[in-house]
Design a protein around this motif. Structure first.
Motif, short mmCIF file in Angstrom:
data_model
loop_
_atom_site.label_atom_id
_atom_site.label_comp_id
_atom_site.label_asym_id
_atom_site.label_seq_id
_atom_site.Cartn_x
_atom_site.Cartn_y
_atom_site.Cartn_z
N GLY A 172 -39.30 -74.35 49.80
CA GLY A 172 -40.74 -74.59 49.84
C GLY A 172 -41.33 -74.73 48.45
N GLN A 173 -40.81 -73.92 47.51
CA GLN A 173 -41.33 -73.96 46.14
C GLN A 173 -41.15 -75.36 45.55
OE1 GLN A 173 -42.99 -71.64 44.50
NE2 GLN A 173 -43.12 -72.92 42.68
N ASN A 246 -50.86 -65.40 51.31
CA ASN A 246 -49.99 -64.50 50.57
C ASN A 246 -50.69 -64.26 49.23
OD1 ASN A 246 -47.95 -63.19 49.24
ND2 ASN A 246 -46.50 -64.89 49.23
N ASP A 274 -49.41 -74.89 53.25
CA ASP A 274 -48.17 -74.16 53.07
C ASP A 274 -47.97 -73.22 54.27
OD1 ASP A 274 -46.22 -72.32 52.36
OD2 ASP A 274 -46.78 -72.28 50.25
N GLN A 277 -44.75 -68.84 54.93
CA GLN A 277 -44.79 -67.47 55.45
C GLN A 277 -44.86 -67.56 56.97
OE1 GLN A 277 -44.84 -64.28 54.18
NE2 GLN A 277 -44.45 -64.93 52.08
N SER A 301 -40.14 -74.01 55.05
CA SER A 301 -38.79 -73.81 54.51
C SER A 301 -38.01 -72.86 55.39
CB SER A 301 -38.86 -73.29 53.08
OG SER A 301 -38.62 -71.93 53.01
N LYS A 304 -37.97 -67.88 55.08
CA LYS A 304 -38.44 -66.67 55.76
C LYS A 304 -37.95 -66.59 57.20
CE LYS A 304 -40.88 -66.38 51.99
NZ LYS A 304 -40.44 -65.61 50.85
N ARG A 311 -32.10 -72.42 50.23
CA ARG A 311 -32.93 -73.37 49.48
C ARG A 311 -33.12 -74.70 50.20
NH1 ARG A 311 -35.55 -70.59 48.06
NH2 ARG A 311 -36.60 -72.07 46.73
C1 LIG Z 1 -46.62 -68.96 50.61
C2 LIG Z 1 -45.24 -69.28 50.09
N1 LIG Z 1 -44.92 -70.55 49.83
C3 LIG Z 1 -43.70 -70.88 49.36
C4 LIG Z 1 -42.75 -69.91 49.10
C5 LIG Z 1 -41.43 -70.32 48.53
O1 LIG Z 1 -40.52 -70.62 49.52
P1 LIG Z 1 -39.00 -71.00 49.18
O2 LIG Z 1 -38.26 -69.72 48.98
O3 LIG Z 1 -38.54 -71.77 50.35
O4 LIG Z 1 -39.01 -71.83 47.94
C6 LIG Z 1 -43.06 -68.57 49.34
C7 LIG Z 1 -42.09 -67.52 49.03
O5 LIG Z 1 -42.37 -66.36 49.06
C8 LIG Z 1 -44.34 -68.25 49.85
O6 LIG Z 1 -44.70 -66.99 50.09
#
Ligand SMILES: Cc1ncc(COP(=O)(O)O)c(C=O)c1O
Length: 464
Positions: A172-173, A246, A274, A277, A301, A304, A311
């Motif tokens: 997700g990042q 978050n 996003d 979560q 992603s 979680k 990844r």
């Molecule tokens: C709101 C949110 N977006 C994205 C991510 C990142 O996700 P990923 O680990 O798939 O890169 C997180 C990770 O904690 C998150 O809390």
């Protein structure tokens, strides 16, 4: 009123860079202090005998170097000392082995998780199709079959999406970074809740964007505050976590989702939704990407739900943007390693995946109840199946002091600083990642410790 005026005589090179370097030196020497406002650009330009444009460039260079931060409508300020991001806080290698780390937002551990990974790896190692893909280059958006499988999985989770509108990312990042770096230009403005996911803040910084935090209440982002911001300077993109902020756990109400979309349409703003979560379907509101498909990018992603280490992320984008995003992804890494996508795709087809998610959903609900009961009497932000709890400290208590005290007793949690957008003061609150504890017994121990430290006077600065 006198203003800070550097002497540029001794500094060679272009004047704008000399101004930036003078700012850096003044911060090192303590002449400019954290939080201090730099002089208005016109006044400094007059005092130095240079153009306003030169000062603007100098300030921009200082911001690029990470020394100052420009706040829309209020000026440029010396940065507060760097605060650790949640990534740093969760992952510092010097943790003692007995540390209960509730600093990273993780799904609860279960032996089935490793078993599912092991089974998926074995299946991939025996699959001629997966092996053929693994030794080849593929479409940057991800192989069509993979996208199809992921779309079916998402549909089963209550997120209907078409395979054709998806790109596979490295988590997700990566999806967030890809969107910000590809669609926005340096210097453009991104808005988000005033407290938000630190990874989005880091991604915005890496893309050299300006950020503005929008006030929120128990119904999520305040639309009057957003509208006022749009009237002053409309952001190019709004980042939202509508189902579960978050760190605070706040959920954006249905009315505000509609208002958000109306504002985005009026001011022609991209929306980045996003959903990483994860919450069960019944606990989620209407996806913003369904309300405004033409302008919403949606990030999800496996982190979680299956495992953070895989990844694998899924990015939904309006069709006209797909090729631009694919070009961005190609420029960064050609494609996501297909072997990892195959592992995820095998995992989600196992019946164990379903069992694991059901267990996790129930487990988090029980952990939430545990937190609510041990910390009863305190103000908690939480969702019934969420993996975080946001605890607002009683009047007069300091979160950084509490975190330090807890750390000394073997419990790691986060204070609010990493979640703050811009340089607004951080609220006195902590985020407790209840999913990260090994089991409920360990979680109980940590929560009892938090409760004990909360009532121990004084929670003003502690002396170590
Ligand atoms: C709101 C949110 N977006 C994205 C991510 C990142 O996700 P990923 O680990 O798939 O890169 C997180 C990770 O904690 C998150 O809390």
């Amino acid at each position: 009123m006198t203003i800070w005026v550097p002497s540029l005589d001794e500094i060679s090179g272009p004047r704008y860079r000399a101004i930036a370097n003078a700012i850096g030196a003044a911060i090192t020497d303590g002449v400019l202090t954290p939080g201090e406002r730099l002089p208005p650009q016109r006044r400094l330009a007059d005092a130095l005998g240079v153009t306003v444009g030169t000062v603007t460039r100098g300030y921009a260079e200082a911001e690029h170097n990470g020394w100052v931060v420009a706040r829309v409508g209020s000026g440029t300020f010396v940065k507060q000392p760097a605060v650790p991001t949640s990534f740093d806080m969760g992952l510092t290698p010097d943790d003692n082995p007995g540390m209960i780390n509730l600093g990273l937002s993780l799904p609860p551990p279960h032996p089935l998780r490793q078993q599912a990974l092991s089974d998926a790896l074995s299946a991939v190692s025996r699959s001629p199709t997966a092996l053929a893909r693994g030794v080849s280059y593929l479409d940057a958006r991800g192989n069509k079959e993979h996208r199809q499988q992921l779309a079916e999985w998402l549909e089963g989770l209550g997120m209907p999406l078409a395979a054709d509108e998806l790109l596979i990312t490295q988590g997700g990042q990566h999806g967030i970074s890809l969107v910000l770096g590809t669609l926005l230009r340096p210097g453009e403005l991104m808005a988000a809740d005033a407290l938000t996911y630190p990874g989005a803040i880091s991604a915005a910084q890496q893309a050299h964007l300006k950020m503005v935090g929008i006030a929120f209440d128990e119904e999520g982002m305040r639309m009057d505050a957003l509208e006022a911001q749009c009237a002053r300077q409309p952001p190019r993109l709004i980042y939202v976590t509508p189902d579960q902020n978050n760190p605070t756990g706040t959920c954006l109400s249905e009315t505000r989702r509609q208002q958000l979309v109306a504002l985005a349409r009026r001011y022609d703003i991209w929306l980045l939704e996003d959903g990483v979560q994860y919450l069960p379907d019944a606990q989620r509101g209407t996806p913003v990407y369904q309300l405004a498909p033409e302008r919403t990018l949606f990030v999800f992603s496996t982190a979680k739900v299956l495992a953070g280490g895989l990844r694998i992320g899924i990015l939904r984008a309006p069709t006209p943007l797909l090729e631009q995003l694919a070009a961005g992804l190609r420029a960064q890494s050609w494609m996501v390693p297909p072997l990892m996508v195959d592992v995820a795709c095998h995992w989600i087809t196992q019946s164990a995946a379903h069992t694991l998610l059901e267990w996790q959903t129930e487990e988090l609900a029980m952990r939430q109840q545990l937190a609510a009961s041990i910390l009863s009497g305190y103000t908690l932000g939480r969702r019934a199946h969420g993996s975080n709890v946001w605890l607002t400290l009683p009047e007069g208590s300091r979160a950084v002091a509490l975190c330090e005290r807890l750390l000394n007793r073997g419990v790691k949690v986060s204070s609010a600083e990493p979640f703050c957008v811009g340089s607004a003061p951080a609220p006195q609150a902590i985020r407790i990642c209840i999913g990260a504890a090994v089991d409920r017994q360990v979680l109980t121990k940590a929560l009892m410790m938090i409760k004990e430290c909360l009532v121990q006077p004084p929670l003003a600065p502690i002396t170590v």
